[in-house]
Design a protein around this motif. Structure first.
Motif, PDB file in Angstrom:
ATOM      1  N   UNK A   1      74.785  79.718  73.620  1.00 20.82           N
ATOM      2  CA  UNK A   1      73.269  79.963  72.748  1.00 20.82           C
ATOM      3  C   UNK A   1      73.673  79.431  71.266  1.00 20.82           C
ATOM      4  N   UNK A   2      75.028  79.337  70.746  1.00 22.46           N
ATOM      5  CA  UNK A   2      75.035  78.705  69.562  1.00 22.46           C
ATOM      6  C   UNK A   2      74.895  77.354  69.196  1.00 22.46           C
ATOM      7  N   UNK A   3      74.983  76.576  70.361  1.00 22.12           N
ATOM      8  CA  UNK A   3      74.921  75.129  70.243  1.00 22.12           C
ATOM      9  C   UNK A   3      73.633  74.598  70.017  1.00 22.12           C
ATOM     10  N   UNK A   4      73.329  73.730  68.986  1.00 18.16           N
ATOM     11  CA  UNK A   4      72.102  73.472  68.683  1.00 18.16           C
ATOM     12  C   UNK A   4      71.610  72.016  68.740  1.00 18.16           C
ATOM     13  N   UNK A   5      72.499  71.145  69.316  1.00 13.11           N
ATOM     14  CA  UNK A   5      72.222  69.599  69.499  1.00 13.11           C
ATOM     15  C   UNK A   5      71.019  69.547  70.412  1.00 13.11           C
ATOM     16  N   UNK A   6      70.419  68.316  69.662  1.00 11.58           N
ATOM     17  CA  UNK A   6      69.082  68.085  70.366  1.00 11.58           C
ATOM     18  C   UNK A   6      69.138  67.080  71.118  1.00 11.58           C
ATOM     19  N   UNK A   7      68.111  66.434  71.852  1.00 13.15           N
ATOM     20  CA  UNK A   7      68.180  64.978  72.644  1.00 13.15           C
ATOM     21  C   UNK A   7      68.276  63.986  71.708  1.00 13.15           C
TER      22      UNK A   7
END
Length: 135
Positions: free
Chosen positions: A51-57
């Motif tokens: 859940x902590x990972x926030x990378x986006x496309x």
């Protein structure tokens, strides 16, 4: 894949749906819409990285653009690769090609060299004015 992709064919497709014992209607894979690709990417990102990972496309596109820019690719080539008008759009350039650290470092090194060259020229002029140097 069991089919050929044409140059303008979408390459990302949904997984489709095969009915299970609970029933349902089968759905064939279809090209992603903008929103469904983002949603599926977020689901996959959470499943793999937590859940902590926030990378986006868009971060993947940004990384590719930054690397190509640092490698010396002209902005027109990057636009062709990204299939957009980044070469003509400053907002896209700021989004996908933020400050190029490699270029900044190269400029810093060039300034150091220039400062040394200018300093040595100034020293030569000072020596000439004082009559202690040779021309």
């Amino acid at each position: 894949m069991d089919y050929d992709l044409h140059d303008d064919a979408p390459i990302f497709r949904t997984k489709g749906f095969k009915p299970t014992g609970k029933g349902g209607r089968p759905r064939l894979p279809v090209p992603y819409t903008k929103d469904s690709l983002i949603d599926d990417f977020a689901d996959l990102r959470r499943a793999v990285f937590g859940k902590g990972e926030m990378r986006r496309l868009m971060d993947m596109r940004r990384t590719g653009a930054v690397e190509a820019n640092a490698g010396g690719a002209p902005v027109e080539a990057i636009a062709a690769k990204m299939a957009n008008s980044i070469d003509q759009n400053r907002k896209l350039q700021k989004t996908y090609m933020p400050v190029n650290i490699a270029a900044v470092r190269a400029a810093d090194e060039a300034r150091k060299i220039g400062r040394r060259l200018l300093g040595s020229e100034q020293n030569k002029l000072r020596k000439l004015k004082l009559g202690t140097g040779k021309s």
